[in-house]
Design an enzyme around this catalytic site. Structure first.
Site, PDB file in Angstrom:
ATOM      1  N   TYR A  24       1.156  -0.880  -0.293  1.00 49.93           N
ATOM      2  CA  TYR A  24       0.393  -0.076  -0.079  1.00 49.93           C
ATOM      3  C   TYR A  24       0.795   1.875   0.804  1.00 49.93           C
ATOM      4  O   TYR A  24      -0.041   2.564   0.222  1.00 49.93           O
ATOM      5  CB  TYR A  24      -0.966   0.249   1.482  1.00 49.93           C
ATOM      6  CG  TYR A  24      -1.765  -1.338   0.994  1.00 49.93           C
ATOM      7  CD1 TYR A  24      -3.338  -0.711   1.019  1.00 49.93           C
ATOM      8  CD2 TYR A  24      -1.521  -2.013   1.806  1.00 49.93           C
ATOM      9  CE1 TYR A  24      -4.001  -2.134   0.646  1.00 49.93           C
ATOM     10  CE2 TYR A  24      -2.764  -3.129   1.619  1.00 49.93           C
ATOM     11  CZ  TYR A  24      -3.389  -3.330   1.104  1.00 49.93           C
ATOM     12  OH  TYR A  24      -4.726  -4.105   1.235  1.00 49.93           O
ATOM     13  N   HIS A  29      -4.684   6.213  -0.902  1.00 47.26           N
ATOM     14  CA  HIS A  29      -5.641   5.665   0.282  1.00 47.26           C
ATOM     15  C   HIS A  29      -4.619   6.438   1.458  1.00 47.26           C
ATOM     16  O   HIS A  29      -4.410   6.891   1.989  1.00 47.26           O
ATOM     17  CB  HIS A  29      -6.092   5.060   0.047  1.00 47.26           C
ATOM     18  CG  HIS A  29      -7.146   4.877   0.957  1.00 47.26           C
ATOM     19  ND1 HIS A  29      -8.107   5.363   1.233  1.00 47.26           N
ATOM     20  CD2 HIS A  29      -8.354   3.142   1.310  1.00 47.26           C
ATOM     21  CE1 HIS A  29      -8.944   5.582   1.271  1.00 47.26           C
ATOM     22  NE2 HIS A  29      -8.965   4.852   1.975  1.00 47.26           N
ATOM     23  N   ASN A  76     -10.170   1.309   7.329  1.00 43.41           N
ATOM     24  CA  ASN A  76     -11.671   1.274   8.185  1.00 43.41           C
ATOM     25  C   ASN A  76     -11.605   0.999   9.710  1.00 43.41           C
ATOM     26  O   ASN A  76     -12.563   1.515  10.562  1.00 43.41           O
ATOM     27  CB  ASN A  76     -12.743   0.371   7.275  1.00 43.41           C
ATOM     28  CG  ASN A  76     -11.667  -0.859   7.418  1.00 43.41           C
ATOM     29  OD1 ASN A  76     -10.757  -0.849   8.060  1.00 43.41           O
ATOM     30  ND2 ASN A  76     -12.842  -2.144   6.809  1.00 43.41           N
ATOM     31  N   ASP A 101      -6.254  10.910   2.429  1.00 43.58           N
ATOM     32  CA  ASP A 101      -6.677  11.485   1.029  1.00 43.58           C
ATOM     33  C   ASP A 101      -7.760  12.082   1.009  1.00 43.58           C
ATOM     34  O   ASP A 101      -9.282  11.432   1.437  1.00 43.58           O
ATOM     35  CB  ASP A 101      -6.478  10.489   0.599  1.00 43.58           C
ATOM     36  CG  ASP A 101      -7.502   8.835   0.531  1.00 43.58           C
ATOM     37  OD1 ASP A 101      -7.899   8.251  -0.021  1.00 43.58           O
ATOM     38  OD2 ASP A 101      -7.049   8.776   2.108  1.00 43.58           O
ATOM     39  N   ASN A 122     -14.019   5.803   4.840  1.00 41.19           N
ATOM     40  CA  ASN A 122     -13.879   5.134   5.403  1.00 41.19           C
ATOM     41  C   ASN A 122     -13.068   5.564   6.315  1.00 41.19           C
ATOM     42  O   ASN A 122     -14.122   4.827   8.330  1.00 41.19           O
ATOM     43  CB  ASN A 122     -13.617   3.307   4.775  1.00 41.19           C
ATOM     44  CG  ASN A 122     -14.866   3.286   4.108  1.00 41.19           C
ATOM     45  OD1 ASN A 122     -15.714   3.846   4.381  1.00 41.19           O
ATOM     46  ND2 ASN A 122     -14.626   2.034   3.622  1.00 41.19           N
TER      47      ASN A 122
END
Length: 196
Positions: A24, A29, A76, A101, A122
């Site tokens: 990631y 994100h 989340n 973001d 989220n």
């Protein structure tokens, strides 16, 4: 929240949102992680201590004692780490500043908000559930999906094109300055200087 800010030696909690793990890194994100890393370097704070389901670091910025936080719970569930750190340091929601973001803003755009809804994000939804919605936030534009049918998760979990990446990173210094003004109680000045 019910905390009296600053009783445990910290005045502000600054959280950058993202997902942990190599796969990631530097995705759209994770713009909040990247912005927080920039701030940490600027302010000489090492964000390496594992605590509160997060990586944390403490330091002093412009006379304010701060805790920098990168939740390691996945996006989340970001609110869990924020809630634990805020409870430990007794920091109330208006002194929690969140960098994250925003797909509704073009790369290279920032937007500061004093409070409000999650706007479909989220991580912010999780933080609102944990501490309420009265926390200031610095939204970092990462650009909209190329077309409506494009899967949103695929979009935010992918890496921006080099030009977009450069535009995003070019605003991290402004994000850091904005956070400094917010901590100084100059939110309106920060908005007028850095929004857009």
């Amino acid at each position: 929240m019910f905390f009296k800010t600053g009783q445990s030696g910290a005045e502000f909690l600054i959280a950058g949102l993202g997902n942990p793990g190599k796969q990631y890194e530097h995705t759209r994100h994770n713009a909040g992680f990247d912005a927080l890393d920039y701030c940490a370097r600027e302010w000489g704070v090492s964000v390496t201590r594992a605590k509160f389901d997060a990586l944390t670091g403490t330091g002093t910025v412009g006379g304010h004692k701060v805790v920098l936080l990168k939740p390691q719970t996945f996006m989340n569930l970001s609110g869990e780490a924020v809630r634990k750190a805020a409870a430990f340091y007794r920091i109330d929601a208006p002194h929690i500043i969140v960098l994250f973001d925003d797909i509704s803003l073009a790369p290279g755009k920032l937007r500061l908000r004093k409070e409000g809804s999650a706007g479909g994000h989220n991580g912010i939804k999780s933080i609102i559930a944990a501490v309420g919605q009265d926390f200031p936030r610095v939204k970092i534009g990462v650009g909209q999906k190329p077309h409506p049918q494009y899967d949103l998760a695929d979009w935010v979990l992918s890496r921006p094109a080099p030009d977009d990446r450069a535009a995003i990173e070019a605003r991290f210094a402004d994000a850091a300055r904005a956070v400094e003004l917010i901590m100084d109680g100059k939110f309106t000045l920060a908005q007028s200087r850095y929004n857009g």
